[in-house]
Design an enzyme around this catalytic site. Structure first.
Site, PDB file in Angstrom:
ATOM      1  N   HIS A 120     -60.696  39.066  66.031  1.00 18.46           N
ATOM      2  CA  HIS A 120     -60.540  38.628  64.480  1.00 18.46           C
ATOM      3  C   HIS A 120     -62.234  38.803  63.954  1.00 18.46           C
ATOM      4  O   HIS A 120     -62.515  38.624  64.642  1.00 18.46           O
ATOM      5  CB  HIS A 120     -59.853  37.558  63.699  1.00 18.46           C
ATOM      6  N   MET A 121     -61.999  39.647  62.452  1.00 16.23           N
ATOM      7  CA  MET A 121     -63.345  39.759  62.127  1.00 16.23           C
ATOM      8  C   MET A 121     -63.101  39.380  60.945  1.00 16.23           C
ATOM      9  O   MET A 121     -62.404  39.533  60.401  1.00 16.23           O
ATOM     10  CB  MET A 121     -63.338  41.454  62.259  1.00 16.23           C
ATOM     11  N   HIS A 122     -63.948  38.346  60.515  1.00 16.51           N
ATOM     12  CA  HIS A 122     -64.203  37.851  59.994  1.00 16.51           C
ATOM     13  C   HIS A 122     -65.348  38.704  58.622  1.00 16.51           C
ATOM     14  O   HIS A 122     -65.712  39.061  59.405  1.00 16.51           O
ATOM     15  CB  HIS A 122     -65.063  36.600  59.500  1.00 16.51           C
ATOM     16  N   ASN A 180     -66.166  35.276  65.593  1.00 19.31           N
ATOM     17  CA  ASN A 180     -66.870  34.416  66.757  1.00 19.31           C
ATOM     18  C   ASN A 180     -65.543  35.470  68.103  1.00 19.31           C
ATOM     19  O   ASN A 180     -64.751  35.421  68.036  1.00 19.31           O
ATOM     20  CB  ASN A 180     -66.580  33.486  66.478  1.00 19.31           C
ATOM     21  N   VAL A 207     -59.879  29.733  68.023  1.00 18.51           N
ATOM     22  CA  VAL A 207     -58.180  31.093  67.867  1.00 18.51           C
ATOM     23  C   VAL A 207     -58.439  32.363  68.743  1.00 18.51           C
ATOM     24  O   VAL A 207     -59.261  33.281  68.306  1.00 18.51           O
ATOM     25  CB  VAL A 207     -57.539  31.592  66.669  1.00 18.51           C
ATOM     26  N   ASP A 255     -59.186  33.431  54.563  1.00 18.64           N
ATOM     27  CA  ASP A 255     -58.554  32.392  55.151  1.00 18.64           C
ATOM     28  C   ASP A 255     -58.682  31.691  55.575  1.00 18.64           C
ATOM     29  O   ASP A 255     -59.069  30.832  54.107  1.00 18.64           O
ATOM     30  CB  ASP A 255     -60.310  32.160  55.737  1.00 18.64           C
ATOM     31  N   ILE A 256     -57.338  30.200  55.944  1.00 16.75           N
ATOM     32  CA  ILE A 256     -56.870  28.686  55.270  1.00 16.75           C
ATOM     33  C   ILE A 256     -58.192  28.018  55.240  1.00 16.75           C
ATOM     34  O   ILE A 256     -58.207  27.286  54.006  1.00 16.75           O
ATOM     35  CB  ILE A 256     -56.099  28.194  56.178  1.00 16.75           C
TER      36      ILE A 256
HETATM   37  P1  5GP Z   1     -62.720  31.460  64.484  1.00 16.70           P
HETATM   38  O1  5GP Z   1     -63.841  30.218  65.403  1.00 16.70           O
HETATM   39  O2  5GP Z   1     -62.316  31.161  65.679  1.00 16.70           O
HETATM   40  O3  5GP Z   1     -63.640  32.400  64.956  1.00 16.70           O
HETATM   41  O4  5GP Z   1     -62.190  31.683  63.286  1.00 16.70           O
HETATM   42  C1  5GP Z   1     -60.876  30.686  63.453  1.00 16.70           C
HETATM   43  C2  5GP Z   1     -60.861  31.126  61.642  1.00 16.70           C
HETATM   44  O5  5GP Z   1     -59.332  31.271  61.543  1.00 16.70           O
HETATM   45  C3  5GP Z   1     -61.123  29.850  60.879  1.00 16.70           C
HETATM   46  O6  5GP Z   1     -62.022  30.197  59.772  1.00 16.70           O
HETATM   47  C4  5GP Z   1     -60.337  29.565  60.275  1.00 16.70           C
HETATM   48  O7  5GP Z   1     -60.605  28.187  59.115  1.00 16.70           O
HETATM   49  C5  5GP Z   1     -59.038  30.160  60.293  1.00 16.70           C
HETATM   50  N1  5GP Z   1     -57.757  29.584  60.772  1.00 16.70           N
HETATM   51  C6  5GP Z   1     -57.131  28.959  61.496  1.00 16.70           C
HETATM   52  N2  5GP Z   1     -55.612  29.006  61.582  1.00 16.70           N
HETATM   53  C7  5GP Z   1     -55.560  29.482  60.256  1.00 16.70           C
HETATM   54  C8  5GP Z   1     -53.749  29.187  59.734  1.00 16.70           C
HETATM   55  O8  5GP Z   1     -53.063  29.253  60.112  1.00 16.70           O
HETATM   56  N3  5GP Z   1     -54.125  30.374  58.305  1.00 16.70           N
HETATM   57  C9  5GP Z   1     -55.281  31.078  58.008  1.00 16.70           C
HETATM   58  N4  5GP Z   1     -54.798  31.900  57.090  1.00 16.70           N
HETATM   59  N5  5GP Z   1     -56.511  30.767  58.421  1.00 16.70           N
HETATM   60  C10 5GP Z   1     -56.819  29.826  59.932  1.00 16.70           C
END
Ligand code: 5GP
Length: 120
Positions: free
Chosen positions: A105-107, A92, A101, A35-36
Site C-alpha cells: 500500500h502507498m499512503h 512502509n 499490513v 485510512d481508518i
Molecule cells: P502500515 O503501517 O502497514 O504502513 O499502515 C497500515 C495502515 O492501515 C495504517 O495507517 C492503519 O491506520 C490502516 N488500517 C489498518 N486497518 C485498517 C482498516 O481496517 N481500514 C482502513 N481504512 N485502514 C486501516
C-alpha cells in the site's frame, strides 16, 4: 528474495468486500480508500488488487499493466483530494519500515504542513 502473501490480511479482506471501506477511487487494478486512523486531513491508502506484500514485491513481480494501473490510481487520488500544496507518499516496508499490513500500500498524506521526514 521469497515473498509469501497471506490472504487473511486486512486489506485482502477489504478487497474481497468482507470489511467495509471508505472508497476514494477504484479501478480494475487498484483500490484507494481513506485510512481508518488518518494522520492528516488527507490520508488515503492506495493498494493493488493483486496479491503483493510490499513495494519491492510489486515492483519486481507485478506486470507492466498492473504497475501502470496502480500509478494511474495514485494519479486519480492526487486529482480527487485536496493536496495542491503538496503531500507525502509513503510505502512502509517490512520490519525496519514498520509495515503493519502485509499487502502493498502507498499512503498519500497531505492537507497540512507535514514537517521534515524521519524525525523518529
Ligand atoms: P502500515 O503501517 O502497514 O504502513 O499502515 C497500515 C495502515 O492501515 C495504517 O495507517 C492503519 O491506520 C490502516 N488500517 C489498518 N486497518 C485498517 C482498516 O481496517 N481500514 C482502513 N481504512 N485502514 C486501516
Amino acid at each position: 528474495m521469497e515473498y509469501t502473501y497471506d490472504d487473511q490480511n486486512i486489506f485482502a479482506k477489504i478487497l474481497r468486500g468482507e470489511i467495509p471501506n471508505d472508497t476514494v477511487y477504484e479501478s480494475d487494478y487498484a483500490l484507494a480508500f481513506n485510512d481508518i486512523n488518518p494522520q492528516a486531513p488527507v490520508h488515503v491508502l492506495v493498494i493493488p488488487k493483486g496479491p503483493y506484500v510490499s513495494l519491492d514485491h510489486f515492483a519486481q513481480h507485478a506486470s507492466a499493466g498492473e504497475q501502470v494501473g496502480f500509478m494511474q490510481a495514485v494519479a486519480k487520488v492526487c486529482e480527487l483530494t485536496d493536496i495542491a500544496d503538496g503531500f507525502r507518499a509513503v510505502c512502509n516496508t517490512r520490519a525496519h519500515g514498520v509495515q503493519d499490513v502485509p499487502h502493498y500500500h502507498m499512503h498519500i498524506i497531505g492537507g497540512r504542513q507535514l514537517g521534515r521526514m524521519l524525525q523518529g
